[in-house]
Write a protein that holds these residues in place. Sequence first.
Motif, PDB file in Angstrom:
ATOM      1  N   ARG A 157       0.648  -1.398  -0.174  1.00  0.00           N
ATOM      2  CA  ARG A 157      -0.104   0.127   0.150  1.00  0.00           C
ATOM      3  C   ARG A 157       0.763   0.987   0.379  1.00  0.00           C
ATOM      4  N   LEU A 158       2.129   1.386   0.748  1.00  0.00           N
ATOM      5  CA  LEU A 158       2.751   2.363   0.382  1.00  0.00           C
ATOM      6  C   LEU A 158       4.036   1.242   0.233  1.00  0.00           C
ATOM      7  N   LEU A 159       4.776   1.918  -0.404  1.00  0.00           N
ATOM      8  CA  LEU A 159       5.991   1.892  -0.750  1.00  0.00           C
ATOM      9  C   LEU A 159       7.683   3.564  -1.396  1.00  0.00           C
ATOM     10  N   LEU A 160       8.346   2.594  -0.054  1.00  0.00           N
ATOM     11  CA  LEU A 160       9.419   3.947  -0.005  1.00  0.00           C
ATOM     12  C   LEU A 160      10.354   3.864  -0.573  1.00  0.00           C
ATOM     13  N   LEU A 161      11.000   4.678  -1.715  1.00  0.00           N
ATOM     14  CA  LEU A 161      11.719   4.463  -2.879  1.00  0.00           C
ATOM     15  C   LEU A 161      12.974   5.454  -2.085  1.00  0.00           C
ATOM     16  N   ASP A 162      14.405   4.907  -2.006  1.00  0.00           N
ATOM     17  CA  ASP A 162      15.231   5.544  -1.702  1.00  0.00           C
ATOM     18  C   ASP A 162      16.756   5.772  -2.263  1.00  0.00           C
ATOM     19  N   GLU A 163      16.690   7.369  -3.301  1.00  0.00           N
ATOM     20  CA  GLU A 163      17.135   7.663  -4.274  1.00  0.00           C
ATOM     21  C   GLU A 163      16.930   7.084  -5.773  1.00  0.00           C
ATOM     22  N   PRO A 164      16.058   6.691  -5.997  1.00  0.00           N
ATOM     23  CA  PRO A 164      15.837   5.488  -6.995  1.00  0.00           C
ATOM     24  C   PRO A 164      16.727   6.400  -8.244  1.00  0.00           C
ATOM     25  N   SER A 165      16.719   7.174  -8.406  1.00  0.00           N
ATOM     26  CA  SER A 165      18.091   7.544  -9.667  1.00  0.00           C
ATOM     27  C   SER A 165      19.247   7.677  -9.042  1.00  0.00           C
ATOM     28  N   LEU A 166      19.901   7.807  -8.263  1.00  0.00           N
ATOM     29  CA  LEU A 166      21.766   7.474  -7.838  1.00  0.00           C
ATOM     30  C   LEU A 166      22.345   6.905  -8.935  1.00  0.00           C
ATOM     31  N   GLY A 167      22.581   7.179  -9.454  1.00  0.00           N
ATOM     32  CA  GLY A 167      24.266   6.440 -10.346  1.00  0.00           C
ATOM     33  C   GLY A 167      23.446   6.036 -12.031  1.00  0.00           C
ATOM     34  N   LEU A 168      22.573   6.975 -12.195  1.00  0.00           N
ATOM     35  CA  LEU A 168      21.867   6.494 -13.225  1.00  0.00           C
ATOM     36  C   LEU A 168      22.083   7.048 -14.669  1.00  0.00           C
ATOM     37  N   ALA A 169      22.410   6.989 -15.749  1.00  0.00           N
ATOM     38  CA  ALA A 169      22.060   8.138 -16.964  1.00  0.00           C
ATOM     39  C   ALA A 169      20.318   8.259 -17.358  1.00  0.00           C
ATOM     40  N   PRO A 170      20.811   9.783 -17.709  1.00  0.00           N
ATOM     41  CA  PRO A 170      19.447  10.763 -17.748  1.00  0.00           C
ATOM     42  C   PRO A 170      18.359  10.018 -18.363  1.00  0.00           C
ATOM     43  N   LYS A 171      18.579   8.506 -19.828  1.00  0.00           N
ATOM     44  CA  LYS A 171      17.156   8.001 -19.651  1.00  0.00           C
ATOM     45  C   LYS A 171      16.895   7.571 -19.388  1.00  0.00           C
ATOM     46  N   VAL A 188      -0.932   3.058  -5.663  1.00  0.00           N
ATOM     47  CA  VAL A 188       0.596   3.053  -5.403  1.00  0.00           C
ATOM     48  C   VAL A 188       0.556   4.476  -4.089  1.00  0.00           C
ATOM     49  N   THR A 189       0.521   4.252  -2.857  1.00  0.00           N
ATOM     50  CA  THR A 189       1.022   5.633  -2.154  1.00  0.00           C
ATOM     51  C   THR A 189       2.946   5.673  -1.777  1.00  0.00           C
ATOM     52  N   MET A 190       3.632   6.603  -2.228  1.00  0.00           N
ATOM     53  CA  MET A 190       4.925   6.562  -2.197  1.00  0.00           C
ATOM     54  C   MET A 190       5.416   7.754  -1.559  1.00  0.00           C
ATOM     55  N   VAL A 191       6.777   7.267  -1.066  1.00  0.00           N
ATOM     56  CA  VAL A 191       7.307   7.973   0.259  1.00  0.00           C
ATOM     57  C   VAL A 191       8.567   8.435  -0.456  1.00  0.00           C
ATOM     58  N   VAL A 192       9.581   9.452  -1.373  1.00  0.00           N
ATOM     59  CA  VAL A 192      10.730   9.166  -2.168  1.00  0.00           C
ATOM     60  C   VAL A 192      11.689  10.287  -1.598  1.00  0.00           C
ATOM     61  N   VAL A 193      12.777   9.782  -1.777  1.00  0.00           N
ATOM     62  CA  VAL A 193      13.825  10.790  -1.396  1.00  0.00           C
ATOM     63  C   VAL A 193      14.737  10.012  -3.147  1.00  0.00           C
ATOM     64  N   GLU A 194      14.899  11.451  -3.078  1.00  0.00           N
ATOM     65  CA  GLU A 194      15.524  11.471  -3.652  1.00  0.00           C
ATOM     66  C   GLU A 194      16.639  13.320  -3.932  1.00  0.00           C
ATOM     67  N   GLN A 195      17.261  13.188  -4.733  1.00  0.00           N
ATOM     68  CA  GLN A 195      18.122  13.939  -4.851  1.00  0.00           C
ATOM     69  C   GLN A 195      18.168  15.256  -6.157  1.00  0.00           C
ATOM     70  N   ASN A 196      17.341  14.052  -7.146  1.00  0.00           N
ATOM     71  CA  ASN A 196      17.054  15.170  -8.019  1.00  0.00           C
ATOM     72  C   ASN A 196      15.844  16.155  -7.896  1.00  0.00           C
ATOM     73  N   VAL A 197      16.188  17.278  -6.747  1.00  0.00           N
ATOM     74  CA  VAL A 197      14.676  17.398  -6.433  1.00  0.00           C
ATOM     75  C   VAL A 197      13.743  17.938  -7.570  1.00  0.00           C
ATOM     76  N   SER A 198      14.398  18.187  -8.634  1.00  0.00           N
ATOM     77  CA  SER A 198      13.374  19.153  -9.809  1.00  0.00           C
ATOM     78  C   SER A 198      12.641  17.942 -10.013  1.00  0.00           C
ATOM     79  N   MET A 199      12.780  16.744 -10.442  1.00  0.00           N
ATOM     80  CA  MET A 199      11.631  16.014 -10.589  1.00  0.00           C
ATOM     81  C   MET A 199      11.345  15.876  -9.427  1.00  0.00           C
ATOM     82  N   ALA A 200      11.699  15.448  -8.721  1.00  0.00           N
ATOM     83  CA  ALA A 200      10.484  14.569  -7.355  1.00  0.00           C
ATOM     84  C   ALA A 200       9.573  15.759  -7.813  1.00  0.00           C
ATOM     85  N   LEU A 201       9.986  17.103  -7.681  1.00  0.00           N
ATOM     86  CA  LEU A 201       9.005  18.089  -7.196  1.00  0.00           C
ATOM     87  C   LEU A 201       7.826  17.981  -8.464  1.00  0.00           C
TER      88      LEU A 201
END
Length: 238
Positions: A157-171, A188-201
């Motif tokens: 019901r709740l998925l926690l994603l910790d840095e899902p884009s870390l170290g990945l190519a832009p595509k 699916v409800t989600m909490v996303v920890v993400e360094q890519n702030v613009s895409m996260a928002l």
Amino acid sequence: MSALLTVQSLQVQYGAVNAVRGIDLEVREGEIIALLGANGAGKSSTLNALVGLAPASAGTITFRGQDVTGSASERFASLGMTLSPEGRRVFGTLSVQENLLMGAYSMRDKVEIKTAWERVFDLFPILRERREQFAGTLSGGQQQMLAVGRALMSNPRLLLLDEPSLGLAPKIVEQVFELITVLRKQGVTMVVVEQNVSMALEVADRGYVMASGRIAASGTAVELRNSDTLQAAYLGAD
């Protein structure tokens, strides 16, 4: 929307280090919440505490109306909350298929497991193609897909994603955020920890900004995008 997860006065301490210092947050059914902040702000410690991987030294965690503070990590998948951890952490010497089955350890119904399996393979066709391949031989992007797929196997019901884009190519990063949008449509409800702030928002409904283990700001994605606190706590730290 009702509260799916409520966190009150949560503290996480590692020896003398106070990683999380009494934070409050709420996640409502159907939302995507962005948890933002610089490295070392306490974001991963917060997620780990939510699923019992880091001990909460104080505070309460309520999920689906139950106080789950201090519960064993093995309990959370059956309750409906799973974590896709930072750094992927797939089992490299196991096949893709075996990694996915590890995510279904809390399930006993073979029909449910098969349905979850097909859902993951529909989301990630490359994993179907490579289901017999050792996970350690996959590309970074494919390993990230596998880590998310493994977390989805218990139908959370709740998925926690910790840095899902870390170290990945832009595509591949774009594909990760497209996936987040698809999962939202699937309920699916989600909490996303993400360094890519613009895409996260771009994908989030609301967010919390952490700094030095505390919540420095919170609000809608639009409010945070224009927040001076976000600039100071996140962008200014790069």
